[in-house]
Write a protein that holds these residues in place. Structure first.
Motif, PDB file in Angstrom:
ATOM      1  N   ARG A 180       8.177   9.591  -4.525  1.00 48.68           N
ATOM      2  CA  ARG A 180       8.732   8.356  -4.761  1.00 48.68           C
ATOM      3  C   ARG A 180       7.407   7.537  -5.583  1.00 48.68           C
ATOM      4  N   LYS A 181       6.351   7.253  -4.988  1.00 48.35           N
ATOM      5  CA  LYS A 181       5.119   6.782  -4.989  1.00 48.35           C
ATOM      6  C   LYS A 181       4.925   5.639  -4.036  1.00 48.35           C
ATOM      7  N   MET A 182       5.892   5.509  -3.012  1.00 51.42           N
ATOM      8  CA  MET A 182       5.722   4.196  -2.271  1.00 51.42           C
ATOM      9  C   MET A 182       4.703   4.622  -1.163  1.00 51.42           C
ATOM     10  N   ASN A 183       3.393   3.281  -1.311  1.00 51.43           N
ATOM     11  CA  ASN A 183       2.944   3.045  -0.333  1.00 51.43           C
ATOM     12  C   ASN A 183       3.228   2.797   0.808  1.00 51.43           C
ATOM     13  N   LEU A 184       2.299   3.454   1.709  1.00 50.19           N
ATOM     14  CA  LEU A 184       3.324   2.900   3.440  1.00 50.19           C
ATOM     15  C   LEU A 184       2.390   3.228   4.923  1.00 50.19           C
ATOM     16  N   ILE A 185       2.987   2.565   5.370  1.00 47.21           N
ATOM     17  CA  ILE A 185       2.326   1.750   6.469  1.00 47.21           C
ATOM     18  C   ILE A 185       3.326   3.141   7.652  1.00 47.21           C
TER      19      ILE A 185
END
Length: 289
Positions: A29-34
């Motif tokens: 879903r094109k979310m940046n992640l940690i």
């Protein structure tokens, strides 16, 4: 210095099972992640795969969230360097053991990870989440939260805490910009040990089994729609209905039969592995799911 325009999703227990499925679903879903996992989980391999496949920003930390100082250090690192608009508290420990035979460290780690880490991460990140136009918290509980479970004892108690904590927090934040959801999945086919336990159960129990990918897809979709309680799968929804319908004594009686059988299967599996040559022994570390 963090970029307030670059939003991140923080996922704990992200290296395997449901946590990994959450990471892949959010990346799609094109979310940046940690991503946070236990040490020595090769998390950077997953991070690099997600960066290359989905062209997103991914940051990783391998650490032990059962330690209080570690939880606070991770929270400080995140709030200092990133703008998080979505927190997924997924890390947890489960298992089937007779309570009196359980190691003290096993019980303590379950309580610290399933309850304390989730609570304190939520508390420390919540002020930052409230600053945004919209943000989300998803806490992973279990169908086990709805009833005492013999031969698991501590696990359903911790998951009941997660469920009730989340519902209470949701009510507190009802008029805010923060959407709060709790996920109550049934049995998940995650790793070899879980597969062994589940495959020893009845046909009815097996009907409730879902893959991590199925659950992650449903959970993220419903969380983004503001669903408060997420029970993935029609069979698990039916189970949740009947769990609440029957008496607690009846639930305990049924649970005793089910999980006594599961405990027996676990013991037999352990006995079989102990007869293998040492080079065939599986990794015995606890998997955070």
């Amino acid at each position: 210095m963090k970029d307030p325009g670059c939003l991140y999703t923080l996922i704990t227990g992200a290296s395997t099972g449901l946590g990994k499925a959450f990471a892949e679903e959010c990346a799609g879903r094109k979310m940046n992640l940690i991503l946070i996992s236990l040490p020595n989980e090769n998390l950077e391999v997953l991070c690099e795969k997600l960066r290359q496949t989905y062209q997103i920003k991914v940051h990783c930390r391998e650490t032990d969230l059962t330690e209080l100082d570690t939880v606070l250090e991770i929270a400080d690192w995140v709030t200092t360097n990133f703008t998080v608009n979505m927190l997924i508290n997924n890390a947890g420990i489960g298992g089937t053991q007779i309570f009196v035979d359980s190691e003290i460290d096993y019980l303590d780690n379950m309580i610290q990870l399933n309850i304390r880490a989730m609570t304190l991460l939520t508390r420390t990140l919540l002020p930052e989440l409230k600053k945004l136009n919209s943000s989300y918290i998803l806490n992973v509980s279990s169908l086990a939260a709805f009833s005492p479970v013999p031969y698991k004892t501590i696990y359903p108690a911790t998951k009941a805490f997660v469920h009730h904590f989340t519902r209470g927090l949701e009510a507190e934040l009802l008029d805010s910009n923060v959407s709060v959801s709790v996920l109550n999945p049934g049995p998940i086919m995650t790793n070899a040990d879980v597969s062994t336990r589940i495959n020893g159960q009845s046909f009815y129990v097996k009907l409730s089994i879902m893959t991590p990918k199925q659950i992650a897809t449903i959970a993220i979709g419903k969380m983004l729609k503001g669903k408060s309680v997420i029970i993935p799968g029609i069979m698990n929804q039916i189970n949740a209905f009947f769990i609440r319908l029957v008496t607690e004594n009846f639930r305990i009686s049924v649970g005793t039969r089910i999980f006594k059988r599961e405990k027996k299967n676990c013991d037999e599996s352990t006995d079989n592995r102990s007869k293998q040559p040492s080079w065939k022994q599986p990794d015995k570390k606890t998997i955070a799911s």
